[in-house]
Design a protein around this motif. Structure first.
Motif, PDB file in Angstrom:
ATOM      1  N   LEU A 125       0.822  -1.202   0.000  1.00  0.00           N
ATOM      2  CA  LEU A 125       0.000   0.000   0.000  1.00  0.00           C
ATOM      3  C   LEU A 125       0.863   1.261   0.000  1.00  0.00           C
ATOM      4  O   LEU A 125       0.559   2.235  -0.689  1.00  0.00           O
ATOM      5  N   ALA A 126       1.954   1.223   0.745  1.00  0.00           N
ATOM      6  CA  ALA A 126       2.876   2.367   0.751  1.00  0.00           C
ATOM      7  C   ALA A 126       3.445   2.595  -0.644  1.00  0.00           C
ATOM      8  O   ALA A 126       3.496   3.734  -1.135  1.00  0.00           O
ATOM      9  N   HIS A 127       3.853   1.524  -1.307  1.00  0.00           N
ATOM     10  CA  HIS A 127       4.420   1.642  -2.654  1.00  0.00           C
ATOM     11  C   HIS A 127       3.354   1.979  -3.695  1.00  0.00           C
ATOM     12  O   HIS A 127       3.621   2.718  -4.649  1.00  0.00           O
ATOM     13  N   LEU A 128       2.166   1.457  -3.525  1.00  0.00           N
ATOM     14  CA  LEU A 128       1.052   1.801  -4.401  1.00  0.00           C
ATOM     15  C   LEU A 128       0.768   3.305  -4.310  1.00  0.00           C
ATOM     16  O   LEU A 128       0.619   3.989  -5.327  1.00  0.00           O
ATOM     17  N   THR A 129       0.736   3.824  -3.097  1.00  0.00           N
ATOM     18  CA  THR A 129       0.486   5.251  -2.878  1.00  0.00           C
ATOM     19  C   THR A 129       1.605   6.086  -3.489  1.00  0.00           C
ATOM     20  O   THR A 129       1.341   7.121  -4.115  1.00  0.00           O
ATOM     21  N   ALA A 130       2.843   5.636  -3.366  1.00  0.00           N
ATOM     22  CA  ALA A 130       3.979   6.351  -3.972  1.00  0.00           C
ATOM     23  C   ALA A 130       3.879   6.342  -5.495  1.00  0.00           C
ATOM     24  O   ALA A 130       4.199   7.341  -6.156  1.00  0.00           O
ATOM     25  N   THR A 131       3.418   5.234  -6.073  1.00  0.00           N
ATOM     26  CA  THR A 131       3.224   5.154  -7.525  1.00  0.00           C
ATOM     27  C   THR A 131       2.233   6.211  -7.986  1.00  0.00           C
ATOM     28  O   THR A 131       2.461   6.915  -8.974  1.00  0.00           O
ATOM     29  N   ILE A 132       1.128   6.324  -7.267  1.00  0.00           N
ATOM     30  CA  ILE A 132       0.079   7.283  -7.634  1.00  0.00           C
ATOM     31  C   ILE A 132       0.590   8.718  -7.468  1.00  0.00           C
ATOM     32  O   ILE A 132       0.350   9.569  -8.335  1.00  0.00           O
ATOM     33  N   ALA A 133       1.290   8.984  -6.389  1.00  0.00           N
ATOM     34  CA  ALA A 133       1.847  10.329  -6.188  1.00  0.00           C
ATOM     35  C   ALA A 133       2.833  10.675  -7.300  1.00  0.00           C
ATOM     36  O   ALA A 133       2.836  11.797  -7.830  1.00  0.00           O
ATOM     37  N   ASN A 134       3.646   9.703  -7.683  1.00  0.00           N
ATOM     38  CA  ASN A 134       4.668   9.930  -8.708  1.00  0.00           C
ATOM     39  C   ASN A 134       4.047  10.230 -10.074  1.00  0.00           C
ATOM     40  O   ASN A 134       4.454  11.174 -10.752  1.00  0.00           O
ATOM     41  N   ILE A 135       3.048   9.455 -10.479  1.00  0.00           N
ATOM     42  CA  ILE A 135       2.450   9.710 -11.789  1.00  0.00           C
ATOM     43  C   ILE A 135       1.716  11.041 -11.775  1.00  0.00           C
ATOM     44  O   ILE A 135       1.722  11.763 -12.772  1.00  0.00           O
ATOM     45  N   ASN A 136       1.124  11.398 -10.660  1.00  0.00           N
ATOM     46  CA  ASN A 136       0.475  12.703 -10.583  1.00  0.00           C
ATOM     47  C   ASN A 136       1.487  13.834 -10.707  1.00  0.00           C
ATOM     48  O   ASN A 136       1.209  14.858 -11.337  1.00  0.00           O
ATOM     49  N   ALA A 137       2.677  13.658 -10.147  1.00  0.00           N
ATOM     50  CA  ALA A 137       3.742  14.664 -10.321  1.00  0.00           C
ATOM     51  C   ALA A 137       4.134  14.770 -11.793  1.00  0.00           C
ATOM     52  O   ALA A 137       4.218  15.868 -12.352  1.00  0.00           O
ATOM     53  N   TRP A 138       4.372  13.627 -12.423  1.00  0.00           N
ATOM     54  CA  TRP A 138       4.722  13.636 -13.854  1.00  0.00           C
ATOM     55  C   TRP A 138       3.611  14.252 -14.689  1.00  0.00           C
ATOM     56  O   TRP A 138       3.861  15.020 -15.615  1.00  0.00           O
ATOM     57  N   ASN A 139       2.343  13.903 -14.378  1.00  0.00           N
ATOM     58  CA  ASN A 139       1.213  14.467 -15.125  1.00  0.00           C
ATOM     59  C   ASN A 139       1.210  15.985 -15.030  1.00  0.00           C
ATOM     60  O   ASN A 139       1.000  16.679 -16.034  1.00  0.00           O
ATOM     61  N   ARG A 140       1.434  16.507 -13.849  1.00  0.00           N
ATOM     62  CA  ARG A 140       1.388  17.951 -13.666  1.00  0.00           C
ATOM     63  C   ARG A 140       2.529  18.649 -14.414  1.00  0.00           C
ATOM     64  O   ARG A 140       2.342  19.733 -14.967  1.00  0.00           O
ATOM     65  N   ILE A 141       3.670  18.029 -14.461  1.00  0.00           N
ATOM     66  CA  ILE A 141       4.796  18.582 -15.221  1.00  0.00           C
ATOM     67  C   ILE A 141       4.495  18.517 -16.718  1.00  0.00           C
ATOM     68  O   ILE A 141       4.613  19.512 -17.433  1.00  0.00           O
ATOM     69  N   ALA A 142       4.101  17.348 -17.186  1.00  0.00           N
ATOM     70  CA  ALA A 142       3.888  17.140 -18.625  1.00  0.00           C
ATOM     71  C   ALA A 142       2.707  17.951 -19.168  1.00  0.00           C
ATOM     72  O   ALA A 142       2.783  18.485 -20.274  1.00  0.00           O
ATOM     73  N   VAL A 143       1.630  18.059 -18.399  1.00  0.00           N
ATOM     74  CA  VAL A 143       0.469  18.833 -18.846  1.00  0.00           C
ATOM     75  C   VAL A 143       0.805  20.320 -18.878  1.00  0.00           C
ATOM     76  O   VAL A 143       0.501  21.024 -19.846  1.00  0.00           O
ATOM     77  N   SER A 144       1.436  20.811 -17.822  1.00  0.00           N
ATOM     78  CA  SER A 144       1.720  22.245 -17.767  1.00  0.00           C
ATOM     79  C   SER A 144       2.723  22.674 -18.834  1.00  0.00           C
ATOM     80  O   SER A 144       2.624  23.773 -19.383  1.00  0.00           O
ATOM     81  N   LEU A 145       3.676  21.802 -19.164  1.00  0.00           N
ATOM     82  CA  LEU A 145       4.673  22.139 -20.186  1.00  0.00           C
ATOM     83  C   LEU A 145       4.281  21.618 -21.567  1.00  0.00           C
ATOM     84  O   LEU A 145       4.980  21.861 -22.546  1.00  0.00           O
ATOM     85  N   ARG A 146       3.151  20.880 -21.626  1.00  0.00           N
ATOM     86  CA  ARG A 146       2.613  20.342 -22.880  1.00  0.00           C
ATOM     87  C   ARG A 146       3.630  19.499 -23.643  1.00  0.00           C
ATOM     88  O   ARG A 146       3.846  19.695 -24.842  1.00  0.00           O
ATOM     89  N   PHE A 147       4.224  18.538 -22.952  1.00  0.00           N
ATOM     90  CA  PHE A 147       5.128  17.613 -23.640  1.00  0.00           C
ATOM     91  C   PHE A 147       4.384  16.961 -24.802  1.00  0.00           C
ATOM     92  O   PHE A 147       3.231  16.551 -24.665  1.00  0.00           O
ATOM     93  N   SER A 148       5.060  16.823 -25.929  1.00  0.00           N
ATOM     94  CA  SER A 148       4.489  16.081 -27.051  1.00  0.00           C
ATOM     95  C   SER A 148       4.467  14.595 -26.701  1.00  0.00           C
ATOM     96  O   SER A 148       5.435  14.077 -26.134  1.00  0.00           O
TER      97      SER A 148
END
Length: 159
Positions: A125-148
């Protein structure tokens, strides 16, 4: 709305190599902990759907296919509750993903936590939660900078 990239992924990783390395290290730590790769890729895809991250959707579709995730599970992920093809473990993890991605008042409720904690041991559960936090961080970076989005992976055996 303009959809031109503000910065490409490769530019970001060159400009902020420590950030990219830290996020990749978090992914590696989760992978090394033993959570099933097909499961973690489904979670990354679901969060990326919610966040509207084209880059991460294509990136993790490529990885999910390589990890052997069934095409039906990829096709029906947006409607996972009604699809009838996801295991109880996958359903609990997807509900937890949505709760943590759509953070709001009581989104990570006791009911959602109880359901996920019956399917995952505390370390998982700890690692599952870290996975979700990590993808949300990447999503926020990629969406805001509009990575192709990256190119789709070629099917096995394709020229």
């Amino acid at each position: 709305m303009s959809t031109h990239p503000r910065m490409e992924y490769t530019d970001f990783t060159g400009i902020a190599p420590g950030v990219a390395a830290a996020l990749r290290a978090l992914s590696k730590a989760v992978d090394d902990a033993g959570l099933e790769k097909p499961l973690t890729e489904l979670l990354k895809l679901r969060a990326s759907q919610i966040n509207g991250c084209a880059f991460c959707l294509q990136f993790h579709l490529n990885l999910a296919r390589a990890a052997g995730v069934e095409a039906r599970k990829l096709d029906l992920l947006a409607a996972w509750r009604d699809a009838g093809i996801y295991t109880e473990r996958e359903q609990a993890a997807l509900a937890w993903t949505e709760a943590l991605t759509l953070l709001g008042h009581d989104s990570a409720s006791e009911a959602v936590y109880a359901a996920v904690s019956t399917q995952f041991a505390p370390a998982e559960l700890a690692h599952l939660t870290a996975t979700i936090a990590n993808i949300n961080a990447w999503n926020r970076i990629a969406v805001s900078l509009r990575f192709s989005p990256p190119a789709p992976a070629q099917p096995r055996g394709a020229a």
